[in-house]
Design a protein around this motif. Structure first.
Motif: not given
Length: 637
Positions: A47-52, A406-415, A425-427
């Motif tokens: 799981l990749v979860a970005e939580a503001g 994420s970068v503008a909502g995209n997680f691919s750089h991190f993953s 993915e969870l934003a």
């Protein structure tokens, strides 16, 4: 209602937290995250979860962890966060849930007093100053009363004291079960506790060190878990690079020589065999440091190898290290301590030879210089493959969370950096009302950042903002040089107290800044993240430039070249996404709770003049933007 909904419900309006925790406000984003984390733990997912900021992600992962009935390892970015989690957040959640789970705190061995090394230091008795002698007395007194041996307990001896490396152990110099103090060893006690616990709190340094060692076939420190929860996960790619590197430093070599003489001192006749090679090694370390003194503070090994004097000094260092290893081989059978020092000499000698290899695919060889020391490294470019292999071997759930993934909502750089293939993915946006609580000010008419006098112009643009806010500001810089220049420019021009990174320890500066009420804090690098100042004391965050990584980083240069060869645009594929995540960290210092108000000042004109500027702006929380100083003045009025 399914089981995951029930877990989320614990954080809802009718749950125990709303009843028992003062000022607890139920948040939909927090419940959504708890639900997804519960499912990931149960199903063994990635799981990749970005939580503001303000989501309450700590409770959102602790609640499912403590109710899962499974063994969970929670890893945080820093030791300070680790202590906060273990001593504050975890006990609170455990008590509200009345959860009968055993929790333990595990740090890297450099955090625990080593009774054997303390005994050696006392016997050896040679100290650089009276301060060190007094500090040793303080540590001895504490050693008699401490239960955990965690140096965090002893605030009187500063973290940077040169005494700590002498009274703590490393993987290399630990004698293991053959140590005369083994029964009372703080490191092994902490590990035994961790082996029995349901929830173990570690930090990324320890987690990666352990996983990297496991890969080399050592015993596992972190007992097999069903789930790993990695908080502040945005730090992982850079840290992983450190742990899969092979490194040799002046400090390791100096300690090797000193320990060889200390161990030899306890065995008849050993000193006469070891004294000469130890002194030769110390001399070779000094010679190499002098030979590279004029070089930039970090760079590719190729730069160092272009200097004849440095090549000669490096060869001399290799020969003297081999000579010491040979001398130790003749004494190794005579005591456990000498056998251990011999193994260390062999390991360092092999590592040094590896770093000096001229051409090896997929690895970057580089050096870095400090005041009187140096370190030589071989770092793999591909971290995704070993990390992926470790995750697969663990057969556990892996949950990565942070406010900035994420970068503008995209997680691919991190993953992609971590080798995560198709993770869940969870934003989750911050629950704060940025439209009302914040304003983003982009001053006009600033020159390009590379132009001379840029920092002067930034300060000119920022002074009227500071007047409107009456201080209460945090100025973040992308370089220490700009930080110093800004500190000099502000010194005579502002009525508020200035707090400048480097003039006092970080925690002290933050404490003083909070209490000042109207201070101006200037920071770089480490101040971009992990700084939490809620309330009136911080109402302005200024960022001087977009935080692109320094172009002098040899690992980054090699990575960008490799991307170019693979047909990927390294600027858009790597540099921009990394800088976006760093900018989000810096901007995240501004609004820390629902009552905060503040202005984010982004000085870099490239946000408007370059196409990629839109990616940066699209990655920030949704706050109104302005180019007019009057709007800033009205915001504070």
């Amino acid at each position: 209602m399914d089981a995951y909904e029930e877990v989320a419900g614990l954080l809802g309006a009718d749950g125990p937290f709303a009843r028992e925790v003062p000022n607890f406000a139920p948040r939909e984003a927090q419940q959504a995250m708890a639900r997804v984390v519960a499912e990931a733990i149960d199903q063994g997912e990635m799981l990749v979860a970005e939580a503001g900021t303000g989501t309450g992600k700590t409770f959102a992962y602790l609640v499912p962890a403590l109710t899962s009935g499974k063994r969970v390892i929670v890893s945080t970015g820093t030791k300070a966060l680790q202590d906060q989690l273990f001593f504050r957040d975890l006990p609170r959640v455990r008590s509200v849930l009345d959860a009968r789970v055993k929790a333990s705190l595990l740090k890297g061995r450099a955090n625990y007093l080593c009774l054997y090394r303390l005994d050696q230091a006392v016997r050896e008795g040679s100290f650089a100053s009276r301060t060190e002698t007094q500090q040793l007395a303080t540590i001895r007194a504490w050693s008699a009363r401490t239960r955990r041996g965690d140096r965090m307990e002893l605030a009187e001896v500063p973290e940077e004291s040169p005494l700590w490396p002498r009274v703590t152990s490393t993987t290399e110099n630990c004698l293991g079960s053959e140590c005369p103090f083994f029964d009372d060893c703080h490191v092994f006690k902490a590990r035994r506790e961790a082996a029995d616990a349901d929830v173990v709190v570690v930090n990324h340094h320890l987690l990666l060190a352990d996983l990297a060692l496991k890969q080399e076939g050592f015993g596992e420190i972190l007992p097999g878990a069903h789930a790993f929860i990695l908080d502040e996960a945005h730090q992982l790619p850079e840290l992983a690079g450190q742990f899969f590197s092979h490194s040799v430093s002046a400090r390791q070599l100096t300690e090797l020589a000193r320990d060889a003489l200390t161990e030899g001192g306890g065995v008849t006749g050993a000193t006469s065999v070891l004294l000469e090679p130890c002194e030769a090694l110390q001399e070779a370390i000094r010679t190499l440091r002098l030979a590279v003194d004029r070089l930039p503070s970090r760079g590719a090994m190729a730069t160092l190898l272009r200097q004849d004097a440095a090549v000669e000094a490096l060869q001399k260092l290799q020969h003297t290290l081999e000579d010491l290893a040979d001398a130790l081989a003749s004494q190794a059978e005579r005591s456990r301590g000498l056998s251990n020092v011999h193994e260390r000499a062999e390991t360092l000698s092999a590592r040094l030879a590896r770093i000096d290899e001229r051409d090896s695919e997929g690895e970057v060889r580089w050096y870095e210089l400090s005041g009187r020391g140096f370190a030589l490294h071989a770092t793999p470019l591909d971290l995704a493959t070993p990390l992926k292999a470790m995750r697969e071997a663990s057969q556990a759930a892996w949950i990565h969370t942070s406010a900035t993934l994420s970068v503008a909502g995209n997680f691919s750089h991190f993953s992609e950096q971590l080798g995560l293939v198709d993770p869940v993915e969870l934003a989750l946006d911050s629950p704060f009302d940025y439209a009302r609580q914040a304003l983003c000010y982009l001053p006009e008419s600033l020159p390009e950042p590379r132009e001379d006098g840029y920092t002067e112009r930034v300060i000119e643009a920022v002074l009227p903002v500071l007047e409107a806010s009456n201080g209460r500001a945090f100025l973040l810089f992308t370089s220490h040089r700009a930080l110093q220049r800004a500190a000099d420019l502000l010194a005579d021009r502002v009525p508020w107290p200035l707090f400048v990174q480097g003039t006092a320890p970080r925690h002290q500066l933050l404490e003083d800044f909070r209490h000042s009420g109207h201070g101006v804090l200037l920071g770089a690098a480490s101040f971009w993240e992990g700084v939490d100042v809620a309330g009136e004391a911080l109402s302005v965050v200024v960022i001087d430039k977009l935080p692109f990584a320094a172009p002098d980083d040899p690992v980054l240069q090699a990575r960008l070249e490799a991307m170019q060869q693979a047909g990927v645009n390294p600027f858009m594929g790597w540099q921009v996404p990394s800088a976006v995540i760093a900018l989000k960290q810096g901007a995240g210092r501004l609004i820390r709770d629902v009552h905060d108000r503040g202005v984010l000042v982004l000085c870099d004109p490239r946000l408007r003049s370059k196409g990629y500027g839109r990616l940066f702006l699209a990655s920030l929380p949704p706050m109104p933007r302005t180019h007019a100083l009057e709007d800033v003045q009205a915001f504070f009025a």
